[in-house]
Motif scaffolding. Structure first.
Motif, PDB file in Angstrom:
ATOM      1  N   GLY A  19      30.449  55.128  55.696  1.00 34.36           N
ATOM      2  CA  GLY A  19      29.510  54.414  54.829  1.00 34.36           C
ATOM      3  C   GLY A  19      29.703  54.707  53.356  1.00 34.36           C
ATOM      4  O   GLY A  19      28.863  54.346  52.528  1.00 34.36           O
ATOM      5  N   HIS A  20      30.819  55.345  52.981  1.00 34.22           N
ATOM      6  CA  HIS A  20      31.041  55.710  51.579  1.00 34.22           C
ATOM      7  C   HIS A  20      31.947  54.746  50.832  1.00 34.22           C
ATOM      8  O   HIS A  20      32.213  54.944  49.649  1.00 34.22           O
ATOM      9  CB  HIS A  20      31.657  57.111  51.488  1.00 34.22           C
ATOM     10  N   ALA A  21      32.436  53.741  51.522  1.00 34.02           N
ATOM     11  CA  ALA A  21      33.329  52.790  50.843  1.00 34.02           C
ATOM     12  C   ALA A  21      33.220  51.441  51.533  1.00 34.02           C
ATOM     13  O   ALA A  21      32.817  51.359  52.691  1.00 34.02           O
ATOM     14  CB  ALA A  21      34.770  53.294  50.879  1.00 34.02           C
ATOM     15  N   TYR A  22      33.567  50.383  50.805  1.00 37.03           N
ATOM     16  CA  TYR A  22      33.501  49.030  51.359  1.00 37.03           C
ATOM     17  C   TYR A  22      34.572  48.172  50.711  1.00 37.03           C
ATOM     18  O   TYR A  22      35.047  48.474  49.605  1.00 37.03           O
ATOM     19  CB  TYR A  22      32.121  48.408  51.127  1.00 37.03           C
ATOM     20  N   VAL A  23      34.940  47.119  51.405  1.00 36.84           N
ATOM     21  CA  VAL A  23      35.878  46.164  50.818  1.00 36.84           C
ATOM     22  C   VAL A  23      35.081  45.135  50.044  1.00 36.84           C
ATOM     23  O   VAL A  23      34.132  44.541  50.560  1.00 36.84           O
ATOM     24  CB  VAL A  23      36.739  45.494  51.910  1.00 36.84           C
ATOM     25  N   ASP A  24      35.440  44.987  48.781  1.00 37.10           N
ATOM     26  CA  ASP A  24      34.797  43.999  47.922  1.00 37.10           C
ATOM     27  C   ASP A  24      35.733  42.809  47.801  1.00 37.10           C
ATOM     28  O   ASP A  24      36.908  42.980  47.460  1.00 37.10           O
ATOM     29  CB  ASP A  24      34.521  44.622  46.542  1.00 37.10           C
ATOM     30  N   SER A  25      35.213  41.612  48.058  1.00 41.90           N
ATOM     31  CA  SER A  25      36.067  40.428  48.027  1.00 41.90           C
ATOM     32  C   SER A  25      35.829  39.580  46.783  1.00 41.90           C
ATOM     33  O   SER A  25      36.222  38.416  46.728  1.00 41.90           O
ATOM     34  CB  SER A  25      35.853  39.591  49.295  1.00 41.90           C
ATOM     35  N   GLN A  26      35.196  40.172  45.774  1.00 45.01           N
ATOM     36  CA  GLN A  26      35.090  39.473  44.490  1.00 45.01           C
ATOM     37  C   GLN A  26      36.451  39.538  43.789  1.00 45.01           C
ATOM     38  O   GLN A  26      37.242  40.438  44.021  1.00 45.01           O
ATOM     39  CB  GLN A  26      34.090  40.177  43.575  1.00 45.01           C
ATOM     40  N   ASP A  27      36.672  38.599  42.878  1.00 43.71           N
ATOM     41  CA  ASP A  27      37.901  38.704  42.086  1.00 43.71           C
ATOM     42  C   ASP A  27      37.683  39.676  40.924  1.00 43.71           C
ATOM     43  O   ASP A  27      36.574  40.178  40.717  1.00 43.71           O
ATOM     44  CB  ASP A  27      38.388  37.327  41.613  1.00 43.71           C
ATOM     45  N   ALA A  28      38.744  39.927  40.171  1.00 41.84           N
ATOM     46  CA  ALA A  28      38.686  40.940  39.110  1.00 41.84           C
ATOM     47  C   ALA A  28      37.572  40.634  38.103  1.00 41.84           C
ATOM     48  O   ALA A  28      36.848  41.533  37.663  1.00 41.84           O
ATOM     49  CB  ALA A  28      40.030  41.035  38.403  1.00 41.84           C
ATOM     50  N   ASP A  29      37.418  39.342  37.750  1.00 38.67           N
ATOM     51  CA  ASP A  29      36.381  38.979  36.781  1.00 38.67           C
ATOM     52  C   ASP A  29      34.996  39.278  37.325  1.00 38.67           C
ATOM     53  O   ASP A  29      34.128  39.780  36.610  1.00 38.67           O
ATOM     54  CB  ASP A  29      36.465  37.481  36.431  1.00 38.67           C
ATOM     55  N   GLY A  72      24.882  48.187  36.144  1.00 37.11           N
ATOM     56  CA  GLY A  72      25.644  47.156  36.827  1.00 37.11           C
ATOM     57  C   GLY A  72      24.804  46.532  37.937  1.00 37.11           C
ATOM     58  O   GLY A  72      23.665  46.951  38.184  1.00 37.11           O
ATOM     59  N   VAL A  73      25.375  45.520  38.593  1.00 29.89           N
ATOM     60  CA  VAL A  73      24.676  44.935  39.738  1.00 29.89           C
ATOM     61  C   VAL A  73      25.538  45.102  40.988  1.00 29.89           C
ATOM     62  O   VAL A  73      26.761  45.137  40.902  1.00 29.89           O
ATOM     63  CB  VAL A  73      24.365  43.424  39.518  1.00 29.89           C
ATOM     64  N   ASN A  74      24.868  45.184  42.118  1.00 29.12           N
ATOM     65  CA  ASN A  74      25.604  45.374  43.364  1.00 29.12           C
ATOM     66  C   ASN A  74      26.447  44.146  43.692  1.00 29.12           C
ATOM     67  O   ASN A  74      26.016  43.010  43.484  1.00 29.12           O
ATOM     68  CB  ASN A  74      24.627  45.629  44.511  1.00 29.12           C
ATOM     69  N   SER A  75      27.597  44.385  44.208  1.00 28.00           N
ATOM     70  CA  SER A  75      28.439  43.293  44.682  1.00 28.00           C
ATOM     71  C   SER A  75      27.768  42.651  45.902  1.00 28.00           C
ATOM     72  O   SER A  75      27.149  43.340  46.717  1.00 28.00           O
ATOM     73  CB  SER A  75      29.796  43.863  45.099  1.00 28.00           C
ATOM     74  N   PRO A  76      27.912  41.319  46.040  1.00 30.69           N
ATOM     75  CA  PRO A  76      27.366  40.665  47.237  1.00 30.69           C
ATOM     76  C   PRO A  76      28.010  41.191  48.534  1.00 30.69           C
ATOM     77  O   PRO A  76      27.472  40.974  49.618  1.00 30.69           O
ATOM     78  CB  PRO A  76      27.698  39.192  47.020  1.00 30.69           C
ATOM     79  N   PHE A  77      29.151  41.867  48.407  1.00 26.56           N
ATOM     80  CA  PHE A  77      29.834  42.368  49.611  1.00 26.56           C
ATOM     81  C   PHE A  77      29.515  43.836  49.895  1.00 26.56           C
ATOM     82  O   PHE A  77      30.015  44.421  50.835  1.00 26.56           O
ATOM     83  CB  PHE A  77      31.356  42.202  49.450  1.00 26.56           C
ATOM     84  N   GLU A  91      33.334  45.312  59.398  1.00 25.93           N
ATOM     85  CA  GLU A  91      33.969  44.197  58.693  1.00 25.93           C
ATOM     86  C   GLU A  91      34.892  44.729  57.587  1.00 25.93           C
ATOM     87  O   GLU A  91      36.026  44.267  57.420  1.00 25.93           O
ATOM     88  CB  GLU A  91      32.864  43.320  58.097  1.00 25.93           C
ATOM     89  N   SER A  92      34.394  45.729  56.818  1.00 25.99           N
ATOM     90  CA  SER A  92      35.235  46.338  55.779  1.00 25.99           C
ATOM     91  C   SER A  92      36.491  46.936  56.394  1.00 25.99           C
ATOM     92  O   SER A  92      37.602  46.787  55.867  1.00 25.99           O
ATOM     93  CB  SER A  92      34.467  47.446  55.038  1.00 25.99           C
ATOM     94  N   SER A 151      42.749  39.609  45.909  1.00 28.74           N
ATOM     95  CA  SER A 151      41.708  38.947  46.722  1.00 28.74           C
ATOM     96  C   SER A 151      40.658  39.935  47.235  1.00 28.74           C
ATOM     97  O   SER A 151      39.501  39.552  47.435  1.00 28.74           O
ATOM     98  CB  SER A 151      42.356  38.189  47.887  1.00 28.74           C
ATOM     99  N   HIS A 152      41.052  41.170  47.461  1.00 26.21           N
ATOM    100  CA  HIS A 152      40.109  42.201  47.908  1.00 26.21           C
ATOM    101  C   HIS A 152      40.491  43.527  47.275  1.00 26.21           C
ATOM    102  O   HIS A 152      41.664  43.771  46.996  1.00 26.21           O
ATOM    103  CB  HIS A 152      40.158  42.430  49.429  1.00 26.21           C
ATOM    104  N   VAL A 153      39.497  44.411  47.134  1.00 29.12           N
ATOM    105  CA  VAL A 153      39.777  45.815  46.791  1.00 29.12           C
ATOM    106  C   VAL A 153      38.877  46.690  47.643  1.00 29.12           C
ATOM    107  O   VAL A 153      37.849  46.236  48.155  1.00 29.12           O
ATOM    108  CB  VAL A 153      39.498  46.134  45.297  1.00 29.12           C
TER     109      VAL A 153
END
Ligand code: ATP
Ligand code: MG
Length: 591
Positions: free
Chosen positions: A146-156, A169-174, A181-182, A198-200
């Motif tokens: 639970g300490h990391a997740y895949v974020d699928s937002q782009d760099a911007d 900041g605001v939380n990523s929707p992912f 899933e991550s 595409s993901h980080v």
């Protein structure tokens, strides 16, 4: 490990801290597997015979410079003084800029400086890229815990969500997507199923943290790039802030010393290792990050990127151009490893950023070479002197000590004959006030030779002096009883014209005109010194024909010179001026 002894290891805040760690027995229970590894592997090993472990972690994306020397002397010096070991670790997690050429150059530079990384039978030469598999396993662990997740937002999107120094900041929707899933996405990323950008993978920490580095920092990104060691085995690569603490922990590093700009990264360093220790992957005490002020040196730049730009634009003659403050450049310029270590000892280590004057480095070289470099005579701007009362074919021999402070090094011999070369500036037809050298009617001593009286000169049609004439006092020779009968104020150097060695000499000067050429983000190329290299054909004492590459001399009255290690040929050395005898920059006159 072995390393040259330091003349006096002056205390500093890092030593104070290590003293405290050692007297509290903080590391007493550490075990070492004999190689980097997880807690379980180290536990199965032996008590760690290294009292402390430090590391020098260069990125192989260029040649090392004088700033790196500060870090090398610090890390290897601490290991030496505390009965520890310093690992040499290539921080080669960024595939794009790294190259084997730089790996080789860095190995050679650290060894040349006089350090080595062995400890008992351990080689202690590591590559962060060897940890790619481990780093990846930890990434899966962090996702599952639970300490990391895949974020699928782009760099911007990621940038926009990070906030600013004054705004959270605001939380990523992912951010709250299920771990499963991550994990599935992370595996697909590793397997090359997703495009770059595409993901980080991000750490789940705190998007409202006042420390921007804790706002869910990126741990992994996709890069379809060929790595200089792992080839195309990977298409996801870890970020520095992720790979570095883990590499330290795998290697049992006790003190991870870095420059001040990483101070704000320390909470992330600690966060990550604490999470992995909680998971049983590492034992406590964990490596501790300690920051010190980087070296800034006046009249140069200490940044691989800027030095590389000078090389690429051919503004200098490669990484080892003797004007470059890379270690290969300094070496070619004539710097000794001892001088560089002396410099690093003198500047010390602190927490306050400052600029060190280039004069401090130059003085360290003079202080090192003064007692070592043999003397020799070089006439850099030759003017013919004819001794009119000296027989045409007579050749005699003069002698001088190889080194005044070391009589055991013996004497050197050189011939004197009717025609000599002297420095053009040692003659004046109309002497300025206070001039004691040659002018018509005046007497001077030829260094290690006789006293002469100037009788006149010849000139060409433009009025340039082409030849100076003088008469020699036969009973005045240095070292004979008659010598004392002559009281002269001037003493000039010379070489016999028919015997002199003609050689190329490169008179180097500082590469930049301004003390802080790249301060405040300025383009240092605007501050290049157009007179940083002047090449002359000089007339040298004949014995210099046998100078071996990298042999250093004091050319009397001129400074310290070295036989160039690349361009010298047997019997035909080329010399570089390492440093003048005195610091002439402060007085406004260029050396
Ligand atoms: P550069 O910007 O010149 O590439 P860097 O820090 O990116 O420098 P690295 O190869 O990552 O280069 O550096 C290896 C080590 O040397 C790091 O621990 C770094 O802190 C240290 N170092 C680099 N430059 C200096 C400097 N000017 N003074 C002291 N230490 C330095
Ligand atoms: Mg770096």
């Amino acid at each position: 490990m072995s390393a040259p002894a330091s003349p006096a290891s002056v205390s500093n805040f890092i030593r104070t801290l290590i003293d405290a760690d050692l007297s509290a027995n903080r590391f007493a229970d550490r075990q070492w597997a004999g190689h980097p590894g997880l807690a379980a592997q180290h536990r199965a090993g032996q008590p760690d015979s290294a009292k402390i472990r430090t590391r020098f972690p260069p990125e192989p994306n260029g040649y090392l410079h004088i700033g790196h020397a500060k870090s090398i002397c610090l890390n290897f010096g601490l290991a030496r003084d505390y009965g520890g070991v310093c690992h040499l670790r290539f921080d080669d997690t960024n595939p794009v800029k790294e190259d084997q050429e730089y790996v080789d150059g860095i190995l050679e530079a650290v060894q040349w400086l006089g350090f080595d990384w062995k400890h008992g039978s351990d080689e202690n030469l590591y590559f962060a890229s060897d940890y790619f598999e481990r780093l990846y396993e930890f990434a899966e662990y962090l996702v599952q815990a639970g300490h990391a997740y895949v974020d699928s937002q782009d760099a911007d999107g990621i940038r926009a969500g990070r906030g600013t120094l004054t705004e959270a900041g605001v939380n990523s929707p992912f951010r709250d997507r299920p771990a499963s899933e991550s994990l599935a996405l992370l595996r697909e990323m590793r397997d090359g199923k997703h495009a770059e950008g595409s993901h980080v993978l991000r750490a789940r920490i705190d998007m409202a943290s006042p420390n921007m580095n804790l706002r869910d920092p990126v741990l992994y990104r996709i890069r379809f790039a060929e790595h200089h060691r792992t080839g195309d085995a990977w298409c996801i690569y870890p970020m520095y802030d992720y790979a570095h603490p883990i590499s330290d922990a795998l290697e049992n590093i006790t003190h991870s010393i870095c420059t001040l700009e990483f101070e704000d990264h320390r909470p992330l360093y600690d966060w990550l290792l604490e999470r992995l220790a909680d998971g049983g992957h590492f034992d406590r005490p964990l490596p501790q990050q300690i920051e010190f002020a980087r070296l800034n040196l006046t009249y140069t730049v200490t940044s691989k990127r800027r030095l590389q730009e000078l090389v690429q634009l051919k503004l200098v003659d490669g990484w080892d151009d003797p004007r470059m403050t890379t270690l290969v450049g300094l070496r070619r310029r004539g710097y000794s490893p001892e001088a560089i270590r002396l410099f690093c000892d003198r500047i010390g280590v602190s927490k306050a950023d400052s600029w060190i004057d280039m004069g401090v480095l130059e003085q360290a070289l003079r202080d090192d070479l003064e007692g070592k470099a043999g003397k020799a005579i070089a006439v850099l701007d030759p003017l013919k002197l004819v001794i009119t009362n000296w027989p045409q074919d007579l050749v005699e021999t003069c002698t001088a000590p190889v080194h005044q402070q070391h009589p055991q090094r013996g004497l050197r011999e050189f011939p004197i004959s009717r025609e000599l070369w002297i420095e053009r500036e040692d003659f004046a037809e109309q002497p300025p006030k206070g001039y004691f050298r040659l002018f018509p009617g005046n007497m001077v001593r030829l260094r290690y030779g006789h006293v002469i009286r100037c009788t006149g000169c010849e000139k060409d049609e433009h009025g340039n002096v082409t030849e100076v004439h003088a008469e020699l006092m036969p009973d005045s020779r240095s070292g004979t009883p008659g010598a004392d009968n002559y009281k002269v104020k001037g003493n000039i150097h010379w070489v016999s014209a028919q015997h002199a060695l003609t050689a190329e000499i490169r008179l180097y000067d500082r590469l930049f005109n301004e003390p802080t050429p790249d301060a405040g983000g300025r383009d240092c190329k605007q501050a290049l010194n157009p007179d940083s290299c002047r090449v002359v054909k000089a007339m040298l004492e004949p014995s210099l024909r046998d100078a071996s590459p990298e042999q250093r001399f004091q050319f009397e009255r001129h400074g310290y010179f070295v036989a160039d290690r690349h361009d010298s040929k047997p019997g035909q050395p080329v010399f570089n001026r390492a440093v003048s005898l005195k610091d002439s920059w402060g007085s406004g006159k260029k050396g």
